[in-house]
Write an enzyme that holds these catalytic residues in place. Structure first.
Site, PDB file in Angstrom:
ATOM      1  N   HIS A   1     -65.165 -42.555 114.861  1.00  0.00           N
ATOM      2  CA  HIS A   1     -65.039 -41.433 113.841  1.00  0.00           C
ATOM      3  C   HIS A   1     -66.064 -41.827 112.450  1.00  0.00           C
ATOM      4  O   HIS A   1     -65.890 -42.108 111.716  1.00  0.00           O
ATOM      5  CB  HIS A   1     -63.815 -41.514 112.960  1.00  0.00           C
TER       6      HIS A   1
ATOM      7  N   GLY B   1     -48.298 -40.936 101.634  1.00  0.00           N
ATOM      8  CA  GLY B   1     -49.450 -40.247 100.989  1.00  0.00           C
ATOM      9  C   GLY B   1     -49.323 -38.814 100.569  1.00  0.00           C
ATOM     10  O   GLY B   1     -49.233 -38.134 101.769  1.00  0.00           O
TER      11      GLY B   1
ATOM     12  N   ARG C   1     -67.676 -42.421 105.003  1.00  0.00           N
ATOM     13  CA  ARG C   1     -66.711 -42.928 105.121  1.00  0.00           C
ATOM     14  C   ARG C   1     -66.498 -44.749 104.717  1.00  0.00           C
ATOM     15  O   ARG C   1     -65.415 -44.939 104.267  1.00  0.00           O
ATOM     16  CB  ARG C   1     -66.124 -42.659 106.505  1.00  0.00           C
TER      17      ARG C   1
HETATM   18  N1  LIG Z   1     -58.971 -39.539 110.120  1.00  0.00           N
HETATM   19  C1  LIG Z   1     -59.620 -38.162 109.669  1.00  0.00           C
HETATM   20  O1  LIG Z   1     -59.962 -37.604 110.569  1.00  0.00           O
HETATM   21  C2  LIG Z   1     -59.290 -37.824 108.304  1.00  0.00           C
HETATM   22  C3  LIG Z   1     -59.746 -36.615 107.921  1.00  0.00           C
HETATM   23  C4  LIG Z   1     -59.759 -36.194 106.792  1.00  0.00           C
HETATM   24  C5  LIG Z   1     -59.392 -37.210 105.811  1.00  0.00           C
HETATM   25  N2  LIG Z   1     -59.056 -38.540 106.019  1.00  0.00           N
HETATM   26  C6  LIG Z   1     -58.713 -39.389 105.021  1.00  0.00           C
HETATM   27  O2  LIG Z   1     -57.484 -39.253 104.732  1.00  0.00           O
HETATM   28  C7  LIG Z   1     -56.965 -40.063 103.340  1.00  0.00           C
HETATM   29  C8  LIG Z   1     -56.256 -38.956 102.536  1.00  0.00           C
HETATM   30  O3  LIG Z   1     -56.997 -37.819 102.006  1.00  0.00           O
HETATM   31  P1  LIG Z   1     -56.591 -36.892 101.389  1.00  0.00           P
HETATM   32  O4  LIG Z   1     -57.556 -35.687 101.301  1.00  0.00           O
HETATM   33  O5  LIG Z   1     -55.070 -36.553 101.271  1.00  0.00           O
HETATM   34  O6  LIG Z   1     -56.829 -37.481  99.970  1.00  0.00           O
HETATM   35  P2  LIG Z   1     -55.695 -37.257  98.738  1.00  0.00           P
HETATM   36  O7  LIG Z   1     -56.693 -37.993  97.456  1.00  0.00           O
HETATM   37  O8  LIG Z   1     -55.702 -35.858  98.192  1.00  0.00           O
HETATM   38  O9  LIG Z   1     -54.473 -37.937  98.629  1.00  0.00           O
HETATM   39  C9  LIG Z   1     -54.438 -39.309  98.668  1.00  0.00           C
HETATM   40  C10 LIG Z   1     -53.094 -39.719  98.230  1.00  0.00           C
HETATM   41  O10 LIG Z   1     -52.709 -41.018  98.617  1.00  0.00           O
HETATM   42  C11 LIG Z   1     -51.801 -41.660  97.517  1.00  0.00           C
HETATM   43  N3  LIG Z   1     -51.835 -43.110  97.678  1.00  0.00           N
HETATM   44  C12 LIG Z   1     -52.592 -43.883  97.070  1.00  0.00           C
HETATM   45  N4  LIG Z   1     -52.166 -45.190  97.202  1.00  0.00           N
HETATM   46  C13 LIG Z   1     -51.053 -45.094  97.823  1.00  0.00           C
HETATM   47  C14 LIG Z   1     -50.012 -46.055  98.296  1.00  0.00           C
HETATM   48  N5  LIG Z   1     -50.130 -47.293  98.081  1.00  0.00           N
HETATM   49  N6  LIG Z   1     -48.766 -45.352  98.741  1.00  0.00           N
HETATM   50  C15 LIG Z   1     -48.577 -44.261  99.065  1.00  0.00           C
HETATM   51  N7  LIG Z   1     -49.732 -43.232  98.501  1.00  0.00           N
HETATM   52  C16 LIG Z   1     -50.942 -43.810  97.957  1.00  0.00           C
HETATM   53  C17 LIG Z   1     -52.330 -41.019  96.353  1.00  0.00           C
HETATM   54  O11 LIG Z   1     -51.738 -40.919  95.267  1.00  0.00           O
HETATM   55  C18 LIG Z   1     -52.796 -39.567  96.737  1.00  0.00           C
HETATM   56  O12 LIG Z   1     -51.679 -38.758  96.333  1.00  0.00           O
HETATM   57  C19 LIG Z   1     -58.611 -40.480 102.754  1.00  0.00           C
HETATM   58  O13 LIG Z   1     -58.816 -41.575 103.050  1.00  0.00           O
HETATM   59  C20 LIG Z   1     -59.411 -39.538 103.942  1.00  0.00           C
HETATM   60  O14 LIG Z   1     -60.875 -39.907 104.070  1.00  0.00           O
HETATM   61  C21 LIG Z   1     -59.425 -38.934 107.314  1.00  0.00           C
END
Ligand SMILES: NC(=O)c1ccc[n+]([C@@H]2O[C@H](COP(=O)([O-])OP(=O)(O)OC[C@H]3O[C@@H](n4cnc5c(N)ncnc54)[C@H](O)[C@@H]3O)[C@@H](O)[C@H]2O)c1
Length: 316
Positions: free
Chosen positions: A182, A9, A95
């Site tokens: 979370h 990602g 979430r």
């Molecule tokens: N655990 C935590 O504490 C925490 C904190 C912040 C965000 N998050 C989560 O992290 C995730 C990503 O957030 P972000 O801000 O980077 O979002 P974002 O939209 O900027 O990036 C997500 C990326 O995933 C890619 N993607 C989608 N399907 C894919 C696949 N099958 N293979 C590879 N890549 C793929 C998309 O093309 C995109 O570039 C979200 O689900 C968000 O909720 C978790």
């Protein structure tokens, strides 16, 4: 041989994680993947061009992957895989609203990780975190200790920042702890929080602590509301990168993560935020922190709240 880490990602979370991992300069290779054509390669090129300025030798490789696993050969031999693929929240969303969409994405990514990097430790980041961690373990079929999720390092860092700001003290003098899930059932643990070695309750009123606990629990939503599009990524990526480093360096560090709990705290069979010792095998040990009766009751409540949802993901 040098260590290899993959970040799946190349969105906000993934690119900042790849940057931090590269700048640590402890990996030989950081592989960054995404389904968007060209994006990971462009980011890798850009990051590599910062090497002489920032002074690191780690090589970043960007790869576009296809729906049938095309491109996944690039992740072969990864010691650690961080999965950030999936949609982030929009203002007003919880979430859990991401569950179905992200379950499809995380399942397909996890299946490919199992095929191409069968010995990797997998760190999940995609939300809803506790459920996606459980799903990734099922989809990879990896031992439960080898699949873990990132939440506690971030939630703890948020709590620490709020306490330090409120008291006007350096962050390094503040130690806080959050356990549980979370989400709404995050369990901040004031009994383990200290400021300059003194209990938090000696230097802050109970009302103020509660106010900061609530702000910590809503820490992600506060940022989502300000950004309007997308969610937080600087502190989140610092948290995931730190976990990947602990695994790669086989450090034995004790940090709060989403780990498989099997008997500790009288809780069994669920992925939950707990303190754990991380090493090259993933979670070496869940650490049974001493908790007050109220904190233990909240942790058990959190476990029950996520247990049912985690069972649902088996069919997603
Ligand atoms: N655990 C935590 O504490 C925490 C904190 C912040 C965000 N998050 C989560 O992290 C995730 C990503 O957030 P972000 O801000 O980077 O979002 P974002 O939209 O900027 O990036 C997500 C990326 O995933 C890619 N993607 C989608 N399907 C894919 C696949 N099958 N293979 C590879 N890549 C793929 C998309 O093309 C995109 O570039 C979200 O689900 C968000 O909720 C978790």
């Amino acid at each position: 041989m040098g260590k290899k880490v993959t970040v799946v990602g190349a969105g906000f979370y993934g690119t900042t994680t790849a940057q931090r991992l590269a700048e640590y300069d402890v990996f030989e290779t950081v592989v960054l993947t995404d389904i968007v054509d060209g994006k990971p390669a462009g980011i890798a090129l850009d990051l590599n061009q910062s090497r002489s300025i920032e002074g690191f030798e780690t090589k970043v490789i960007g790869v576009t992957t296809g729906p049938n696993g095309e491109g996944y050969e690039a992740i072969e031999g990864s010691d650690v895989v961080v999965i950030t693929a999936g949609l982030p929240r929009k203002p007003g969303m919880s979430r859990m609203d991401l569950l179905e969409t992200n379950a499809k994405i995380v399942r397909s990514v996890a299946e490919n990780v199992a095929k191409y990097a069968p010995n990797a430790v997998v760190i999940i980041v995609s939300n809803p975190l506790d459920e996606m961690t459980a799903l990734a373990q099922l989809a990879t079929g990896f031992p439960k200790q080898r699949v873990l999720g990132q939440a506690g390092v971030l939630d703890t860092a948020r709590f620490t920042n709020f306490v330090a700001e409120e008291l006007g003290v350096p962050v390094k003098t503040v130690k806080t702890l959050t356990l549980g899930s979370h989400g709404d059932t995050m369990v901040p643990v004031p009994s383990h929080c200290t400021v300059g070695g003194k209990p938090l309750s000696d230097v802050m009123s109970a009302d103020k602590i509660e106010e900061l606990v609530v702000r910590t629990r809503n820490g992600g939503a506060e940022i989502v509301a300000l950004l309007k599009t997308g969610s937080a990524y600087y502190a989140p990526s610092a948290a995931a990168a730190r976990m990947a480093k602990a695994v790669a360096e086989d450090s034995g560090e004790v940090i709060p993560v989403c780990a498989w709990v099997d008997g500790e705290f009288g809780i069994s069979g669920v992925y939950l935020g707990v303190l754990a010792e991380l090493d090259a095998s993933g979670v070496r040990r869940v650490v049974e922190t001493t908790l007050t009766d109220a904190e233990l009751a909240s942790l058990k409540e959190a476990a029950e709240a996520v247990r049912a949802k985690q069972a649902d993901v088996a069919t997603m």
